[in-house]
Design a protein around this motif. Structure first.
Motif, PDB file in Angstrom:
ATOM      1  N   ILE A  28      -2.295   1.964  -7.289  1.00 51.26           N
ATOM      2  CA  ILE A  28      -2.094   0.513  -7.276  1.00 51.26           C
ATOM      3  C   ILE A  28      -3.440  -0.181  -7.102  1.00 51.26           C
ATOM      4  N   ALA A  29      -4.271   0.367  -6.227  1.00 51.02           N
ATOM      5  CA  ALA A  29      -5.596  -0.208  -5.996  1.00 51.02           C
ATOM      6  C   ALA A  29      -6.436  -0.190  -7.268  1.00 51.02           C
ATOM      7  N   ALA A  30      -6.471   0.950  -7.946  1.00 47.80           N
ATOM      8  CA  ALA A  30      -7.269   1.060  -9.173  1.00 47.80           C
ATOM      9  C   ALA A  30      -6.754   0.121 -10.255  1.00 47.80           C
ATOM     10  N   ASP A  31      -5.439  -0.030 -10.340  1.00 48.51           N
ATOM     11  CA  ASP A  31      -4.855  -0.933 -11.335  1.00 48.51           C
ATOM     12  C   ASP A  31      -5.259  -2.381 -11.114  1.00 48.51           C
ATOM     13  N   ASN A  32      -5.661  -2.702  -9.870  1.00 42.20           N
ATOM     14  CA  ASN A  32      -6.003  -4.082  -9.531  1.00 42.20           C
ATOM     15  C   ASN A  32      -7.484  -4.268  -9.208  1.00 42.20           C
ATOM     16  N   ASP A  33      -8.315  -3.288  -9.634  1.00 43.47           N
ATOM     17  CA  ASP A  33      -9.764  -3.355  -9.428  1.00 43.47           C
ATOM     18  C   ASP A  33     -10.129  -3.568  -7.963  1.00 43.47           C
ATOM     19  N   ALA A  34      -9.370  -2.940  -7.071  1.00 45.14           N
ATOM     20  CA  ALA A  34      -9.629  -3.092  -5.638  1.00 45.14           C
ATOM     21  C   ALA A  34     -10.825  -2.267  -5.218  1.00 45.14           C
ATOM     22  N   VAL A  35     -11.649  -2.840  -4.354  1.00 47.52           N
ATOM     23  CA  VAL A  35     -12.710  -2.064  -3.717  1.00 47.52           C
ATOM     24  C   VAL A  35     -12.202  -1.485  -2.409  1.00 47.52           C
ATOM     25  N   PHE A  36     -11.236  -2.179  -1.804  1.00 44.80           N
ATOM     26  CA  PHE A  36     -10.657  -1.732  -0.539  1.00 44.80           C
ATOM     27  C   PHE A  36      -9.156  -2.001  -0.572  1.00 44.80           C
ATOM     28  N   ALA A  37      -8.376  -1.056  -0.014  1.00 44.54           N
ATOM     29  CA  ALA A  37      -6.925  -1.252   0.039  1.00 44.54           C
ATOM     30  C   ALA A  37      -6.324  -0.409   1.142  1.00 44.54           C
ATOM     31  N   ILE A  38      -5.212  -0.884   1.681  1.00 49.89           N
ATOM     32  CA  ILE A  38      -4.370  -0.086   2.563  1.00 49.89           C
ATOM     33  C   ILE A  38      -2.933  -0.203   2.061  1.00 49.89           C
ATOM     34  N   ASN A  39      -2.111   0.755   2.449  1.00 57.46           N
ATOM     35  CA  ASN A  39      -0.690   0.630   2.160  1.00 57.46           C
ATOM     36  C   ASN A  39      -0.136  -0.580   2.906  1.00 57.46           C
ATOM     37  N   GLY A  40       0.916  -1.192   2.347  1.00 57.83           N
ATOM     38  CA  GLY A  40       1.481  -2.389   2.956  1.00 57.83           C
ATOM     39  C   GLY A  40       2.678  -2.101   3.836  1.00 57.83           C
ATOM     40  N   ASP A  41       3.741  -2.897   3.669  1.00 55.44           N
ATOM     41  CA  ASP A  41       4.912  -2.779   4.548  1.00 55.44           C
ATOM     42  C   ASP A  41       6.070  -2.022   3.911  1.00 55.44           C
ATOM     43  N   TYR A  42       5.866  -1.465   2.731  1.00 53.42           N
ATOM     44  CA  TYR A  42       6.931  -0.759   2.005  1.00 53.42           C
ATOM     45  C   TYR A  42       8.169  -1.651   1.888  1.00 53.42           C
ATOM     46  N   TYR A  43       7.925  -2.889   1.409  1.00 57.76           N
ATOM     47  CA  TYR A  43       9.004  -3.870   1.283  1.00 57.76           C
ATOM     48  C   TYR A  43      10.161  -3.327   0.454  1.00 57.76           C
ATOM     49  N   GLY A  44       9.866  -2.448  -0.524  1.00 55.86           N
ATOM     50  CA  GLY A  44      10.874  -1.979  -1.476  1.00 55.86           C
ATOM     51  C   GLY A  44      11.857  -0.984  -0.908  1.00 55.86           C
ATOM     52  N   PHE A  45      11.631  -0.548   0.349  1.00 50.18           N
ATOM     53  CA  PHE A  45      12.574   0.357   0.989  1.00 50.18           C
ATOM     54  C   PHE A  45      13.735  -0.403   1.618  1.00 50.18           C
ATOM     55  N   ARG A  46      13.595  -1.731   1.690  1.00 46.64           N
ATOM     56  CA  ARG A  46      14.648  -2.555   2.292  1.00 46.64           C
ATOM     57  C   ARG A  46      14.928  -3.744   1.379  1.00 46.64           C
ATOM     58  N   ASP A  47      16.037  -4.409   1.637  1.00 49.42           N
ATOM     59  CA  ASP A  47      16.395  -5.556   0.808  1.00 49.42           C
ATOM     60  C   ASP A  47      16.404  -6.852   1.596  1.00 49.42           C
ATOM     61  N   ASP A  48      15.764  -6.832   2.792  1.00 52.72           N
ATOM     62  CA  ASP A  48      15.672  -8.051   3.577  1.00 52.72           C
ATOM     63  C   ASP A  48      14.233  -8.296   3.977  1.00 52.72           C
ATOM     64  N   GLY A  49      14.009  -9.341   4.769  1.00 51.53           N
ATOM     65  CA  GLY A  49      12.668  -9.745   5.152  1.00 51.53           C
ATOM     66  C   GLY A  49      12.169 -10.888   4.281  1.00 51.53           C
ATOM     67  N   ILE A  50      11.145 -11.564   4.764  1.00 53.35           N
ATOM     68  CA  ILE A  50      10.494 -12.613   3.977  1.00 53.35           C
ATOM     69  C   ILE A  50       9.295 -12.006   3.271  1.00 53.35           C
ATOM     70  N   VAL A  51       9.251 -12.143   1.966  1.00 54.27           N
ATOM     71  CA  VAL A  51       8.161 -11.587   1.166  1.00 54.27           C
ATOM     72  C   VAL A  51       7.493 -12.720   0.399  1.00 54.27           C
ATOM     73  N   ILE A  52       6.309 -13.101   0.860  1.00 61.49           N
ATOM     74  CA  ILE A  52       5.428 -14.033   0.151  1.00 61.49           C
ATOM     75  C   ILE A  52       4.158 -13.274  -0.153  1.00 61.49           C
ATOM     76  N   ARG A  53       3.783 -13.225  -1.405  1.00 62.32           N
ATOM     77  CA  ARG A  53       2.574 -12.498  -1.784  1.00 62.32           C
ATOM     78  C   ARG A  53       1.728 -13.355  -2.725  1.00 62.32           C
ATOM     79  N   ASN A  54       0.469 -13.482  -2.381  1.00 59.50           N
ATOM     80  CA  ASN A  54      -0.483 -14.252  -3.190  1.00 59.50           C
ATOM     81  C   ASN A  54       0.023 -15.663  -3.453  1.00 59.50           C
ATOM     82  N   GLY A  55       0.648 -16.255  -2.418  1.00 56.49           N
ATOM     83  CA  GLY A  55       1.114 -17.624  -2.501  1.00 56.49           C
ATOM     84  C   GLY A  55       2.396 -17.836  -3.263  1.00 56.49           C
ATOM     85  N   VAL A  56       3.138 -16.754  -3.539  1.00 53.31           N
ATOM     86  CA  VAL A  56       4.391 -16.853  -4.313  1.00 53.31           C
ATOM     87  C   VAL A  56       5.521 -16.204  -3.513  1.00 53.31           C
ATOM     88  N   VAL A  57       6.677 -16.869  -3.484  1.00 52.30           N
ATOM     89  CA  VAL A  57       7.840 -16.349  -2.770  1.00 52.30           C
ATOM     90  C   VAL A  57       8.577 -15.331  -3.630  1.00 52.30           C
TER      91      VAL A  57
END
Length: 312
Positions: A126-155
């Motif tokens: 995922i990092a290479a696909d986005n030309d990242a110089v630095f990355a960490i794994n996130g919250d694994y949002y896709g393992f659940r169907d709840d929570g608030i997910v806003i990414r890069n200013g988009v809901v």
């Protein structure tokens, strides 16, 4: 770089479902819920371009590994290996000190540029696909169907369930109760990214009481976050100054992992006034300058649904 998929978590869940399948019952539901990818947005890049209301400042990045610096801009990333203890009590962690030239330099990306459930790829891919110089794994949002997910200013999702962390465009970061607000309200306040995992382990520069008793989820396949585990943690020292820590674990003599309280103490020692626990265990991965710098506990990377990253 090895760009092959490594969906180990899905494999493990599938093994557990074998017994369920044999017994019938909720097997079809379980497979649909935890194994089969459900794509809600097939082209996230286009979706964000069409829906963002935030102006992203142009920024470039300075990279430093163990004291060696190379520079081409305003944001700085310094990655250091920290080893404490000895023998079976050894703990090995990787600390990324990040000073953002602009808060929007910290971005999020989804596996395969898709949003939904059970969509995974390696953090490094995922990092290479986005030309990242630095990355960490996130919250694994896709393992659940709840929570608030806003990414890069988009809901993307608005179903408050737990204690979340929000990064604002002004460089501030806050722990918040997802159930007491909405994604639109957060966006109106300047939210740039949210993560939904937890718990918060440091607030106001102090270890949060009761963190050793918190369970993030109770759904099928989720394991306790307690005990000595590999960890991925984000800490905040001041506006636009973050520390990301990945703790390796489950490997005697190299790194046993950390309890949440130990992790909180470490983050306070690094100057964090706020710190928040992200998905850990086999997911804990730090990527820098084209390679994974830690040793994930599965013997290799485990697929995840999302990353936080900084691009060149």
């Amino acid at each position: 770089m090895d760009r092959r998929r490594h969906p180990l978590r899905t494999t493990l869940i599938a093994a557990g479902l074998t017994v369920v399948l044999a017994a019938g019952g909720g097997a079809v539901w379980a497979a649909d819920r935890f194994l089969i990818p459900h794509v809600e947005i097939a082209d996230v890049s286009t979706y964000e371009a069409e829906n963002t209301t935030t102006t992203v400042e142009e920024d470039s990045t300075v990279g430093t590994v163990d004291g060696t610096t190379y520079s081409d801009g305003e944001t700085t990333v310094t990655v250091t290996e920290v080893v404490t203890g000895s023998g079976d009590d050894t703990v090995t962690a990787y600390v990324a000190d990040v000073v953002l030239g602009d808060a929007t330099a910290l971005r999020s990306a989804f596996a395969n540029d898709q949003f939904g459930e059970n969509i995974i790829d390696l953090t490094s891919s995922i990092a290479a696909d986005n030309d990242a110089v630095f990355a960490i794994n996130g919250d694994y949002y896709g393992f659940r169907d709840d929570g608030i997910v806003i990414r890069n200013g988009v809901v993307y999702r608005d179903d408050g369930a737990r204690e979340g962390l929000v990064f604002y465009t002004d460089g501030s970061v806050a722990v918040y109760d997802e159930t007491s607000t909405t994604a639109d309200e957060l966006l109106a306040e300047g939210a740039w990214n949210t993560v939904s995992f937890g718990p918060a382990i440091v607030e106001d520069g102090q270890v949060v009481d009761g963190i050793e008793d918190v369970e993030v989820d109770t759904n099928f396949g989720n394991h306790s976050i307690q005990g000595e585990q590999p960890r991925t943690i984000v800490g905040v020292t001041s506006e636009n100054h973050l520390v990301f820590v990945v703790v390796d674990g489950r490997d005697e003599g190299y790194s046993r992992g950390m309890t949440l309280t130990e992790a909180a103490d470490m983050l306070i020692g690094l100057g964090a006034t706020t710190a928040y626990n992200l998905d850990g265990g086999g997911s804990s991965t730090m990527y820098f300058d084209g390679e994974v710098v830690n040793q994930p506990s599965n013997g290799g990377e485990r697929g995840t649904s999302d990353i936080l990253y900084i691009a060149w």
